[in-house]
Design a protein around this motif. Structure first.
Motif, PDB file in Angstrom:
ATOM      1  N   ASP A 150       0.861  -1.167   0.000  1.00  0.00           N
ATOM      2  CA  ASP A 150       0.000   0.000   0.000  1.00  0.00           C
ATOM      3  C   ASP A 150       0.907   1.229   0.000  1.00  0.00           C
ATOM      4  N   TRP A 151       1.165   1.775  -1.175  1.00  0.00           N
ATOM      5  CA  TRP A 151       2.127   2.868  -1.281  1.00  0.00           C
ATOM      6  C   TRP A 151       1.647   4.127  -0.574  1.00  0.00           C
ATOM      7  N   ALA A 152       0.354   4.356  -0.561  1.00  0.00           N
ATOM      8  CA  ALA A 152      -0.167   5.540   0.127  1.00  0.00           C
ATOM      9  C   ALA A 152       0.163   5.481   1.615  1.00  0.00           C
ATOM     10  N   SER A 153      -0.004   4.302   2.222  1.00  0.00           N
ATOM     11  CA  SER A 153       0.306   4.158   3.646  1.00  0.00           C
ATOM     12  C   SER A 153       1.796   4.326   3.907  1.00  0.00           C
ATOM     13  N   LEU A 154       2.625   3.799   3.000  1.00  0.00           N
ATOM     14  CA  LEU A 154       4.070   3.941   3.169  1.00  0.00           C
ATOM     15  C   LEU A 154       4.474   5.414   3.128  1.00  0.00           C
ATOM     16  N   ARG A 155       3.899   6.162   2.217  1.00  0.00           N
ATOM     17  CA  ARG A 155       4.261   7.566   2.084  1.00  0.00           C
ATOM     18  C   ARG A 155       3.839   8.381   3.306  1.00  0.00           C
ATOM     19  N   GLU A 156       2.779   7.956   3.963  1.00  0.00           N
ATOM     20  CA  GLU A 156       2.273   8.686   5.116  1.00  0.00           C
ATOM     21  C   GLU A 156       2.909   8.240   6.432  1.00  0.00           C
ATOM     22  N   ALA A 157       3.580   7.098   6.435  1.00  0.00           N
ATOM     23  CA  ALA A 157       4.129   6.551   7.676  1.00  0.00           C
ATOM     24  C   ALA A 157       5.243   7.434   8.222  1.00  0.00           C
ATOM     25  N   GLU A 158       5.320   7.536   9.541  1.00  0.00           N
ATOM     26  CA  GLU A 158       6.420   8.247  10.173  1.00  0.00           C
ATOM     27  C   GLU A 158       7.729   7.514   9.905  1.00  0.00           C
ATOM     28  N   ASP A 159       8.835   8.247  10.044  1.00  0.00           N
ATOM     29  CA  ASP A 159      10.139   7.693   9.677  1.00  0.00           C
ATOM     30  C   ASP A 159      10.416   6.354  10.355  1.00  0.00           C
ATOM     31  N   GLU A 160      10.263   6.316  11.670  1.00  0.00           N
ATOM     32  CA  GLU A 160      10.607   5.094  12.400  1.00  0.00           C
ATOM     33  C   GLU A 160       9.713   3.942  11.996  1.00  0.00           C
ATOM     34  N   ARG A 161       8.429   4.199  11.899  1.00  0.00           N
ATOM     35  CA  ARG A 161       7.512   3.127  11.526  1.00  0.00           C
ATOM     36  C   ARG A 161       7.828   2.591  10.140  1.00  0.00           C
ATOM     37  N   LEU A 162       8.149   3.473   9.199  1.00  0.00           N
ATOM     38  CA  LEU A 162       8.475   3.049   7.841  1.00  0.00           C
ATOM     39  C   LEU A 162       9.736   2.195   7.820  1.00  0.00           C
ATOM     40  N   ILE A 163      10.813   2.707   8.400  1.00  0.00           N
ATOM     41  CA  ILE A 163      12.094   2.001   8.353  1.00  0.00           C
ATOM     42  C   ILE A 163      12.037   0.688   9.116  1.00  0.00           C
ATOM     43  N   ASN A 164      11.459   0.709  10.301  1.00  0.00           N
ATOM     44  CA  ASN A 164      11.415  -0.507  11.111  1.00  0.00           C
ATOM     45  C   ASN A 164      10.484  -1.554  10.521  1.00  0.00           C
ATOM     46  N   SER A 165       9.359  -1.137   9.977  1.00  0.00           N
ATOM     47  CA  SER A 165       8.442  -2.103   9.368  1.00  0.00           C
ATOM     48  C   SER A 165       9.086  -2.793   8.177  1.00  0.00           C
ATOM     49  N   LEU A 166       9.762  -2.016   7.337  1.00  0.00           N
ATOM     50  CA  LEU A 166      10.441  -2.614   6.188  1.00  0.00           C
ATOM     51  C   LEU A 166      11.569  -3.540   6.638  1.00  0.00           C
ATOM     52  N   SER A 167      12.294  -3.136   7.665  1.00  0.00           N
ATOM     53  CA  SER A 167      13.380  -3.981   8.178  1.00  0.00           C
ATOM     54  C   SER A 167      12.853  -5.336   8.639  1.00  0.00           C
ATOM     55  N   MET A 168      11.678  -5.327   9.260  1.00  0.00           N
ATOM     56  CA  MET A 168      11.098  -6.562   9.775  1.00  0.00           C
ATOM     57  C   MET A 168      10.481  -7.428   8.681  1.00  0.00           C
ATOM     58  N   LEU A 169       9.902  -6.781   7.652  1.00  0.00           N
ATOM     59  CA  LEU A 169       9.084  -7.513   6.691  1.00  0.00           C
ATOM     60  C   LEU A 169       9.827  -7.950   5.430  1.00  0.00           C
ATOM     61  N   LEU A 170      10.819  -7.201   4.994  1.00  0.00           N
ATOM     62  CA  LEU A 170      11.468  -7.549   3.735  1.00  0.00           C
ATOM     63  C   LEU A 170      12.278  -8.841   3.870  1.00  0.00           C
ATOM     64  N   PRO A 171      12.363  -9.619   2.781  1.00  0.00           N
ATOM     65  CA  PRO A 171      12.937 -10.979   2.856  1.00  0.00           C
ATOM     66  C   PRO A 171      14.458 -11.013   2.791  1.00  0.00           C
ATOM     67  N   PHE A 172      15.106 -10.491   3.816  1.00  0.00           N
ATOM     68  CA  PHE A 172      16.557 -10.571   3.916  1.00  0.00           C
ATOM     69  C   PHE A 172      16.958 -11.820   4.698  1.00  0.00           C
ATOM     70  N   ASP A 173      18.230 -12.199   4.580  1.00  0.00           N
ATOM     71  CA  ASP A 173      18.663 -13.398   5.302  1.00  0.00           C
ATOM     72  C   ASP A 173      18.936 -13.076   6.772  1.00  0.00           C
ATOM     73  N   VAL A 174      19.245 -14.112   7.525  1.00  0.00           N
ATOM     74  CA  VAL A 174      19.361 -13.979   8.982  1.00  0.00           C
ATOM     75  C   VAL A 174      20.448 -12.977   9.380  1.00  0.00           C
ATOM     76  N   SER A 175      21.603 -13.044   8.722  1.00  0.00           N
ATOM     77  CA  SER A 175      22.694 -12.133   9.094  1.00  0.00           C
ATOM     78  C   SER A 175      22.330 -10.683   8.784  1.00  0.00           C
ATOM     79  N   ASP A 176      21.595 -10.465   7.703  1.00  0.00           N
ATOM     80  CA  ASP A 176      21.158  -9.105   7.373  1.00  0.00           C
ATOM     81  C   ASP A 176      20.139  -8.598   8.395  1.00  0.00           C
ATOM     82  N   LYS A 177      19.214  -9.469   8.806  1.00  0.00           N
ATOM     83  CA  LYS A 177      18.246  -9.081   9.826  1.00  0.00           C
ATOM     84  C   LYS A 177      18.954  -8.720  11.129  1.00  0.00           C
TER      85      LYS A 177
END
Length: 212
Positions: A150-177
């Motif tokens: 939902d790009w509209a929600s991403l654009r409206e999200a506060e900095d911390e919520r945006l960065i932290n949510s993406l960090s948690m949800l995107l499919p990176f490997d264990v060492s990257d997480k």
């Protein structure tokens, strides 16, 4: 809100590969293994209701990462067959100490909170965050991975919520997480996140050239 003085010296640990929890973020979990069902029942009897999320290394019971993040159980529901769907709200990162022996079927360990006092404060800000270039990079990454959002929600999200949510949800490997978890603050986490997406895109471009 949990104060620093309320953080316990010993907490139960839930080693789960790739599952990242960050302060002030929420992580849904499906609990079904008997030992973790027992852990959850015990956690509900404690005043803080904390579970330490941590990355396993070299097998779940052989090694654990040095740093994890504790979350407070803020919601749960029980299924008809005895499983739990729970929500953890991130409270603070911790540094792993020695394990505590006992009769519990799950891991309990001493932890140190002192290095992460900032986690208990207000949401972090990122004064150098350039949102539009970051979102363009994110859009390229999503297109390459055939992901939607939902790009509209991403654009409206506060900095911390945006960065932290993406960090948690995107499919990176264990060492990257783990690197995202251990970032000292939000600006550093944003830089790591952008670098991981750039690297993934670059690796994908190289793969396309090889296939051609």
């Amino acid at each position: 809100m949990i104060a620093a003085s309320d953080l316990p010296e010993v907490i139960p640990l839930f080693p789960l590969p790739g599952a990242l929890l960050l302060p002030r973020a929420r992580l849904p979990l499906h609990v079904f293994e008997p030992r973790y069902l027992a852990m959850f029942d015990d956690v509900l009897k404690t005043p803080q209701r904390l579970i330490g999320m941590i990355q396993p290394q070299d097998g779940e019971d052989e090694g654990l990462a040095a740093i994890g993040c504790a979350g407070r159980v803020t919601g749960f529901s029980e299924t008809g067959d005895g499983r739990y769907m729970i929500t953890l709200s991130g409270i603070s990162r911790f540094r792993l100490g020695e394990r505590v022996e006992g009769f519990a079927p799950y891991i309990r360990a001493k932890v140190a909170w002192e290095d992460f006092a900032r986690d208990l404060g207000a949401p972090e800000q990122d004064a150098e965050f350039r949102r539009e270039p970051f979102l363009r990079l994110l859009e390229r990454y999503f297109e390459a991975r055939d992901l939607s959002t939902d790009w509209a929600s991403l654009r409206e999200a506060e900095d911390e919520r945006l960065i932290n949510s993406l960090s948690m949800l995107l499919p990176f490997d264990v060492s990257d997480k783990q690197a995202l978890l251990e970032a000292p603050g939000l600006p550093e986490r944003r830089e790591i996140l952008a670098a991981l997406m750039e690297f993934a895109l670059h690796a994908g471009d190289e793969g396309s050239e090889i296939l051609q």
